[in-house]
Design a protein around this motif. Structure first.
Motif, short mmCIF file in Angstrom:
data_model
loop_
_atom_site.label_atom_id
_atom_site.label_comp_id
_atom_site.label_asym_id
_atom_site.label_seq_id
_atom_site.Cartn_x
_atom_site.Cartn_y
_atom_site.Cartn_z
N LEU A 285 63.39 33.52 32.23
CA LEU A 285 62.31 32.71 31.98
C LEU A 285 62.57 31.38 31.37
O LEU A 285 62.20 30.37 31.88
CB LEU A 285 61.15 33.36 31.45
CG LEU A 285 60.23 34.38 32.16
CD1 LEU A 285 59.34 35.37 31.48
CD2 LEU A 285 59.66 33.92 33.48
N TRP A 286 63.47 31.40 30.26
CA TRP A 286 63.93 30.19 29.58
C TRP A 286 64.92 29.40 30.82
O TRP A 286 64.59 28.20 30.84
CB TRP A 286 64.69 30.51 28.54
CG TRP A 286 63.88 30.76 27.25
CD1 TRP A 286 62.78 30.18 26.83
CD2 TRP A 286 64.08 32.11 26.45
NE1 TRP A 286 62.27 30.71 25.76
CE2 TRP A 286 62.93 32.11 25.44
CE3 TRP A 286 65.08 32.93 26.48
CZ2 TRP A 286 62.91 32.93 24.41
CZ3 TRP A 286 64.83 33.92 25.48
CH2 TRP A 286 63.70 34.00 24.79
N GLY A 287 65.59 29.99 31.46
CA GLY A 287 66.54 29.22 32.41
C GLY A 287 67.36 28.15 31.76
O GLY A 287 67.53 27.08 32.53
N GLU A 308 66.35 45.02 40.73
CA GLU A 308 66.74 45.12 42.11
C GLU A 308 65.78 44.33 42.59
O GLU A 308 66.20 43.43 43.54
CB GLU A 308 66.58 46.76 42.53
CG GLU A 308 67.68 47.65 42.16
CD GLU A 308 69.11 46.78 42.50
OE1 GLU A 308 69.44 46.56 43.55
OE2 GLU A 308 70.07 47.11 41.58
N VAL A 309 64.33 44.12 42.30
CA VAL A 309 63.41 43.30 42.91
C VAL A 309 63.85 41.85 42.55
O VAL A 309 63.70 41.10 43.49
CB VAL A 309 62.25 43.77 42.37
CG1 VAL A 309 61.10 42.51 42.79
CG2 VAL A 309 61.59 45.02 42.95
N LEU A 310 64.14 41.43 41.52
CA LEU A 310 64.64 40.22 40.87
C LEU A 310 65.92 39.88 41.77
O LEU A 310 66.06 38.61 41.95
CB LEU A 310 64.48 40.27 39.55
CG LEU A 310 63.42 40.12 38.72
CD1 LEU A 310 63.39 39.97 37.15
CD2 LEU A 310 62.47 39.11 39.22
N ARG A 311 66.79 40.82 41.85
CA ARG A 311 67.94 40.35 42.52
C ARG A 311 67.67 40.00 43.88
O ARG A 311 68.33 39.21 44.64
CB ARG A 311 69.06 41.85 42.50
CG ARG A 311 69.73 41.94 41.22
CD ARG A 311 70.48 43.17 41.10
NE ARG A 311 71.55 43.23 41.76
CZ ARG A 311 72.54 44.07 42.09
NH1 ARG A 311 72.60 44.77 40.72
NH2 ARG A 311 73.59 43.99 42.97
N ARG A 312 66.61 40.74 44.69
CA ARG A 312 66.48 40.41 46.04
C ARG A 312 65.79 39.16 46.04
O ARG A 312 65.91 38.25 46.89
CB ARG A 312 65.54 41.63 46.33
CG ARG A 312 65.87 42.80 46.85
CD ARG A 312 64.97 43.67 47.20
NE ARG A 312 65.22 45.10 47.54
CZ ARG A 312 64.37 46.12 48.23
NH1 ARG A 312 63.07 45.69 48.58
NH2 ARG A 312 64.84 47.24 48.45
N ALA A 313 65.06 38.68 44.92
CA ALA A 313 64.55 37.50 45.04
C ALA A 313 65.09 36.16 44.78
O ALA A 313 64.94 35.23 44.84
CB ALA A 313 63.21 37.55 43.89
N GLN A 348 66.80 29.70 41.71
CA GLN A 348 66.89 29.82 43.00
C GLN A 348 66.03 30.96 43.33
O GLN A 348 66.67 31.62 44.58
CB GLN A 348 68.66 30.40 43.18
CG GLN A 348 69.45 29.26 42.70
CD GLN A 348 69.17 27.99 43.29
OE1 GLN A 348 69.23 27.76 44.79
NE2 GLN A 348 69.39 26.97 42.54
N ALA A 349 65.49 31.50 42.56
CA ALA A 349 64.55 32.93 43.02
C ALA A 349 63.14 32.43 43.96
O ALA A 349 62.60 31.51 43.54
CB ALA A 349 64.23 33.60 41.91
N ARG A 376 55.78 32.70 37.38
CA ARG A 376 56.52 31.45 37.20
C ARG A 376 57.47 31.40 38.65
O ARG A 376 58.06 30.30 38.46
CB ARG A 376 57.43 31.76 36.27
CG ARG A 376 56.83 32.02 34.97
CD ARG A 376 56.21 30.74 34.20
NE ARG A 376 57.26 29.84 33.70
CZ ARG A 376 56.99 28.59 33.19
NH1 ARG A 376 55.89 28.24 33.14
NH2 ARG A 376 57.95 27.91 32.87
N LEU A 377 57.36 32.24 39.45
CA LEU A 377 58.04 32.04 40.84
C LEU A 377 56.95 31.34 41.88
O LEU A 377 55.90 31.20 41.83
CB LEU A 377 58.59 33.11 41.32
CG LEU A 377 59.30 34.11 40.36
CD1 LEU A 377 59.70 35.30 41.05
CD2 LEU A 377 60.74 33.22 40.39
N PRO A 378 57.75 30.49 42.87
CA PRO A 378 56.87 29.76 44.01
C PRO A 378 56.50 31.08 44.85
O PRO A 378 57.11 32.00 44.92
CB PRO A 378 58.13 29.07 44.35
CG PRO A 378 59.37 29.69 44.31
CD PRO A 378 59.36 30.34 42.95
#
Length: 485
Positions: A285-287, A308-313, A348-349, A376-378
């Motif tokens: 989240l800080w990125g 795994e879900v965040l890796r996919r994203a 890039q997520a 926080r994701l598009p």
């Protein structure tokens, strides 16, 4: 409050001020910004710690069992009074628990339940606080060993369903009576399972229900087959296999042969992936660049769904096995271990999507955290197959949406999941924790990336599963005020 077996609870009215608040100031501490590499350790796995403690009650267990790197949060500690009431002494030294069978006298007493008559005399009363895992797994062990006892919990736990477990145990011959509301605690375990070769079918994918049945037949030396609707965390199967037990796993089916096994004198508990998720999420989240490493983590695929879900994203999350700070990568408690490595942020997520029941169960405890990350994701994210969350410490679909909504997130509740519409402007402020440790920790994690100060009401309830939450988050740069006592 609705019957726990007939439907979800309505608007949750439990006060959220029983625990002290957590105060979080947005932004990463200066020394952590853009750090080349940070490393942080998290406590032992809560689920494995519960099972390791209960292994002391199984046949073939040593008189003295040592559990190393145990999780000492409130959920695991809730099991200790019950074990003492069974004559088992448990001593804690740091993260090491020493368990001694037969070291204490068994108190012959029960506690009256308001408005209920007919309580049994002369059997131990086993109080498990608010821990459903402690209660359900304990019921299974008692039913397998033929130990008569009353199992009870706090007022919230008394409204969570127990028939998911009691019904299949009854099919195996166990005599278990409800002493309060039908289908709920308190229950009186009166007689053991005894019907060999039976096949029981679980109505839900709950790992606690499956584990309770498996511990019962293992303790009884009883061959049985358990059918289940979805693959969920399999710590009990892995632990029993590491003890030398023989299991036959098929598609939605698990067979226990009824043979002997030996509980070792020492059980090592790996670090908890559900707890590792919080510093991982904070870093993402800080990125602001850099790499975060979390060593010694249980990488059981039934527990790594959040990663795994965040890796996919599109998040850069990897696993290192072997020498990655995990004692050569040797299994702990039958579990694979390794280091979780996170690089960069969420630039890039894209949105996340959870459609498969097995995947939901692999991140079931992290749903509130995944929801605030998704905010926080598009795009539009979906977390589905999650109806079981309505029967946790709170109705976690409703409380997650309310907590995230207090930040300004757009989260919609469906019957079995959450829709999160990313891109809404989020703001710091006062947000509810609902006395639910997963909700409170998710709120505090999101607050760290928002400008301004956030107060998480009752946020110190994180001690249920993660006593060191604030310290660990500060180690990776969070600005959380000293955790009040």
């Amino acid at each position: 409050m609705l019957d726990a077996r007939s439907g979800p609870r309505k608007e949750f009215d439990r006060p959220d001020t029983d625990s002290p608040d957590l105060v979080v100031d947005g932004g990463r501490a200066g020394e952590a910004v853009g750090a080349g590499a940070l490393s942080v350790e998290v406590p032992g796995d809560k689920s494995v710690s519960h099972r390791a403690l209960l292994a002391a009650l199984l046949p073939g267990a040593p008189e003295v069992l040592t559990v190393r790197n145990a999780n000492l949060g409130g959920a695991v500690r809730a099991l200790l009074p019950a074990m003492r009431a069974l004559g088992v002494a448990v001593d804690a030294d740091g993260g090491t628990l020493t368990v001694r069978r037969g070291a204490l006298p068994v108190p012959q007493q029960v506690r009256p339940h308001p408005g209920v008559t007919g309580w049994p005399e002369g059997v131990p009363y086993l109080e498990t606080g608010g821990s459903s895992a402690a209660a359900r797994l304990l019921i299974g062990v008692l039913a397998g060993s033929g130990t008569a006892a009353v199992v009870d919990g706090d007022e919230v736990l008394r409204h969570r369903p127990m028939d998911w477990l009691v019904d299949p145990l009854a099919e195996l011959g166990a005599d278990i009576a409800y002493l309060g509301e039908d289908g709920c605690l308190p229950v009186w375990v009166k007689g053991p399972v005894f019907r060999p070769g039976r096949t029981v079918e679980l109505r839900v994918g709950s790992a606690q229900a499956r584990s309770g049945v498996l511990l019962a037949v293992a303790a009884a030396g009883l061959p049985a087959t358990v059918r289940h609707p979805v693959r969920s965390r399999d710590h009990t199967e892995r632990m029993l296999a590491s003890f030398g037990g023989v299991l036959d796993e098929g598609d939605h089916e698990l067979g226990w042969g009824g043979g002997a096994f030996t509980v070792p004198e020492v059980i090592d508990v790996p670090a908890d992936p559900s707890l590792a998720a919080y510093p991982v999420a904070a870093h993402l989240l800080w990125g602001d660049g850099g790499t975060l490493r979390v060593p010694g983590v249980c990488l059981n695929p039934t527990r790594t769904g959040f990663f795994e879900v965040l890796r996919r994203a599109g998040a850069d999350i990897a696993y290192e096995y072997g020498n990655g700070g995990t004692e050569g990568g040797r299994p702990r408690g039958g579990e694979p271990v390794g280091t979780v490595v996170v690089r960069g942020g969420l630039e890039q997520a894209g949105p996340v999507r959870v459609d498969e029941p097995w995947l939901l169960h692999a991140l079931i405890d992290e749903v509130p955290l995944l929801a605030v990350v998704a905010a926080r994701l598009p795009g539009t994210s979906w977390i589905g197959c999650a109806q079981e969350l309505r029967f946790k410490e709170t109705d976690r679909l409703t409380t997650t949406a309310r907590m995230a909504g207090a930040f300004g997130a757009r989260v919609e509740v469906a019957a079995d999941g959450l829709t999160v519409r990313g891109g809404a402007p989020l703001r710091a402020g006062v947000v509810p924790g609902f006395e639910d440790h997963r909700i409170a920790m998710a709120a505090a994690t999101l607050a760290g990336c928002l400008p301004g100060r956030t107060t998480v009401r009752g946020g110190a309830c994180h001690r249920t599963s993660f006593p060191d939450f604030a310290d660990v988050q500060r180690a990776v740069g969070a600005r959380i005020a000293k955790d009040p006592l």
